[in-house]
Enzyme design. Sequence first.
Site, mmCIF file in Angstrom:
data_model
loop_
_atom_site.group_PDB
_atom_site.id
_atom_site.type_symbol
_atom_site.label_atom_id
_atom_site.label_comp_id
_atom_site.label_asym_id
_atom_site.label_seq_id
_atom_site.Cartn_x
_atom_site.Cartn_y
_atom_site.Cartn_z
ATOM 1 N N ASP A 94 7.429 -16.133 2.029
ATOM 2 C CA ASP A 94 6.684 -16.095 0.765
ATOM 3 C C ASP A 94 7.684 -16.052 -0.392
ATOM 4 O O ASP A 94 8.025 -14.993 -0.917
ATOM 5 C CB ASP A 94 5.745 -14.892 0.717
ATOM 6 C CG ASP A 94 4.807 -14.954 -0.487
ATOM 7 O OD1 ASP A 94 4.857 -15.960 -1.230
ATOM 8 O OD2 ASP A 94 4.036 -14.005 -0.688
ATOM 9 N N ASN A 221 -0.760 -8.403 2.549
ATOM 10 C CA ASN A 221 -0.540 -7.233 1.688
ATOM 11 C C ASN A 221 -0.710 -7.555 0.206
ATOM 12 O O ASN A 221 -0.440 -6.715 -0.645
ATOM 13 C CB ASN A 221 0.827 -6.601 1.978
ATOM 14 C CG ASN A 221 1.978 -7.565 1.735
ATOM 15 O OD1 ASN A 221 1.786 -8.652 1.210
ATOM 16 N ND2 ASN A 221 3.169 -7.162 2.128
ATOM 17 N N PHE A 223 -2.569 -8.067 -3.329
ATOM 18 C CA PHE A 223 -3.712 -7.354 -3.900
ATOM 19 C C PHE A 223 -3.691 -7.411 -5.422
ATOM 20 O O PHE A 223 -2.681 -7.721 -6.049
ATOM 21 C CB PHE A 223 -3.692 -5.878 -3.456
ATOM 22 C CG PHE A 223 -2.527 -5.094 -4.032
ATOM 23 C CD1 PHE A 223 -2.613 -4.490 -5.289
ATOM 24 C CD2 PHE A 223 -1.346 -4.969 -3.334
ATOM 25 C CE1 PHE A 223 -1.543 -3.783 -5.824
ATOM 26 C CE2 PHE A 223 -0.269 -4.256 -3.863
ATOM 27 C CZ PHE A 223 -0.364 -3.664 -5.108
ATOM 28 N N GLY A 224 -4.827 -7.095 -6.008
ATOM 29 C CA GLY A 224 -4.915 -6.771 -7.424
ATOM 30 C C GLY A 224 -5.461 -5.361 -7.508
ATOM 31 O O GLY A 224 -6.317 -4.978 -6.704
ATOM 32 N N HIS A 256 -0.005 -8.150 -6.879
ATOM 33 C CA HIS A 256 1.014 -8.460 -5.879
ATOM 34 C C HIS A 256 0.643 -9.769 -5.205
ATOM 35 O O HIS A 256 -0.374 -9.849 -4.531
ATOM 36 C CB HIS A 256 1.083 -7.331 -4.827
ATOM 37 C CG HIS A 256 2.056 -7.602 -3.721
ATOM 38 N ND1 HIS A 256 1.886 -7.104 -2.451
ATOM 39 C CD2 HIS A 256 3.213 -8.302 -3.692
ATOM 40 C CE1 HIS A 256 2.904 -7.497 -1.690
ATOM 41 N NE2 HIS A 256 3.719 -8.218 -2.417
ATOM 42 N N HIS A 348 10.374 -9.660 -5.469
ATOM 43 C CA HIS A 348 11.107 -8.953 -4.426
ATOM 44 C C HIS A 348 11.436 -9.846 -3.225
ATOM 45 O O HIS A 348 11.846 -9.341 -2.190
ATOM 46 C CB HIS A 348 10.371 -7.666 -3.997
ATOM 47 C CG HIS A 348 8.902 -7.842 -3.751
ATOM 48 N ND1 HIS A 348 7.945 -7.173 -4.471
ATOM 49 C CD2 HIS A 348 8.241 -8.616 -2.869
ATOM 50 C CE1 HIS A 348 6.747 -7.526 -4.034
ATOM 51 N NE2 HIS A 348 6.899 -8.394 -3.065
ATOM 52 N N ASN A 349 11.229 -11.165 -3.371
ATOM 53 C CA ASN A 349 11.631 -12.112 -2.307
ATOM 54 C C ASN A 349 12.299 -13.316 -2.939
ATOM 55 O O ASN A 349 11.669 -14.363 -3.123
ATOM 56 C CB ASN A 349 10.404 -12.634 -1.536
ATOM 57 C CG ASN A 349 9.909 -11.704 -0.470
ATOM 58 O OD1 ASN A 349 10.374 -10.589 -0.337
ATOM 59 N ND2 ASN A 349 8.945 -12.169 0.302
ATOM 60 N N GLY A 395 2.777 1.437 -4.279
ATOM 61 C CA GLY A 395 2.824 2.500 -3.267
ATOM 62 C C GLY A 395 1.647 2.339 -2.349
ATOM 63 O O GLY A 395 1.664 1.540 -1.420
ATOM 64 N N HIS A 419 10.999 -2.261 -2.619
ATOM 65 C CA HIS A 419 9.940 -3.105 -3.202
ATOM 66 C C HIS A 419 8.558 -2.506 -2.993
ATOM 67 O O HIS A 419 7.556 -3.123 -3.309
ATOM 68 C CB HIS A 419 9.996 -4.511 -2.615
ATOM 69 C CG HIS A 419 9.376 -4.640 -1.251
ATOM 70 N ND1 HIS A 419 9.701 -3.835 -0.187
ATOM 71 C CD2 HIS A 419 8.442 -5.511 -0.780
ATOM 72 C CE1 HIS A 419 9.004 -4.203 0.872
ATOM 73 N NE2 HIS A 419 8.231 -5.208 0.542
#
Length: 500
Positions: A94, A221, A223-224, A256, A348-349, A395, A419
């Site tokens: 991703d 993983n 989400f909003g 995310h 973060h990727n 989190g 991350h």
Amino acid sequence: MTTTHARTTPPMISTGEATAILPTETTAPIKVIGTEAIRETFDDLCIQQAINSRTAPGVTDVVLNPDAHCGYGAPVGCVMVSPSHVYPGPVGVDIKCSMSLLQLDVPADVIEDRKTRRALIAAICKRTPTGAGKGQRSVPNGRRVNRTLGMQAVIEGASESVCEQLGIPSNWADRCEDSFHVGHDDTRDALASRLDWLTDQRHMTNFSDKMTQLGSYGGGNHFGECEVVEIGDDDRSKSVAETFGLRDGKVAFLSHCGSRGFGHNLASGQFKALQEKFSRWNIPLPAGDRQLVYAPLGSEEANHYLDDMALGANFATVNHLLINALVLEAFQEVIPGTTGDLVYFISHNIARKEIVNNVPSWVHRKGATRAFPGGHHALVGTPFAHTGHPILLPGNPRDGSAVMVADEGAEQSCFSVNHGAGRVLGRKQAKRTLDQSTIDSELEDHDILSNCRFYPKDEAPAAYKDFNEVLASVKKAGLASEVARLKARFVIKDASKADD
DNA sequence: ATGTCC
């Protein structure tokens, strides 16, 4: 707490994908960020992947973050630095998976009413779909992302023209870690010709259609999440929060997601192409792991990878900004007169060209977030030159998410932090061991609503590490400080596989 | 992560 990891009697492991016997002496230590409790969460394969990454050709630094767990070749939750090679696996499938935060001017009590929150969930889901294969539904001004606009977006990123056509406020580009990415030769032309070639090669795989998925979350993983901002009590938090544009006691929206099917197609195409070449040319695989195939800088293979990564990164950038514009529009539909601004958008990727120990290098952040403190040369001319930029860390809905800012100590981790919380249970394990009603009633107890009838078990807070312990690791190591906590009020996730 | 193997 930082320790160095240097095994003298490395384990032999077999993953089905890789069998590796490590050298008895590693060339240099791997920096591990984690309290004792966190270090116990690293399983053998995760450590093995970190060692494999460290001993791979051209790699000068590896950092293992507290949220680390097994990944593709390298752990998720690590930083891998090379001045001479690029590694597609450690960027991941991703490309430019990222976080963004939208600060709204809505006081928390306005969304206290559950009916208002239900209306917001419906208004957001109407515009930004979740789930595999789901494309964008509508964009501000009634315009749809067609193939032509999609192509422009992946070549230009969040350019003025792309933003204008998609109803994205033009000043949001200043709130991006990178608002656009160029090709291997620092030109857009390289991306345009690479895209032409890819479109031609992959016309049977609906490659071009994937560009029309701009403005969607996807699954897993991603989400909003609607949040209430709680800024720290200390003077520094208050002052930094003001520079960030955070508003205490007001509503914000955290997202995310990444580059969807488009980035996946680019990344998996690269893995396949490079693995074939390693095999055909009989090149030794790092630690015997085909997930760690690489390309030396300057080679045709490296150029193609860097171009593909930039195309995927541009998709992710425009995807995030469009989602934020759509979320703002949804809030305005339910709560007329709402205004909002992007706090930050950070990946973060991704692999970025940065200076590490005075050497220009490609910093591969695989589930790791850039953390430049105030005064860092790369922040000159940005709104965050004196404070350091916002670090957005998801989190879990129960314990909240965090906004952090880097401290001087971040230099020791190649200017990187974690991350998120990091997985502690595998998806299958979570589905087998966690109880659905416990998960749902815990969210209910916190009055956190969701678009999911059943919250996905493999995404439950208990499937992830203790977020406070992860943050404590970062703070104790002197990498970053917490500026604000974000407390969830409702979550939007892909519910399609929640009842597996 | 991903129309979860084009």
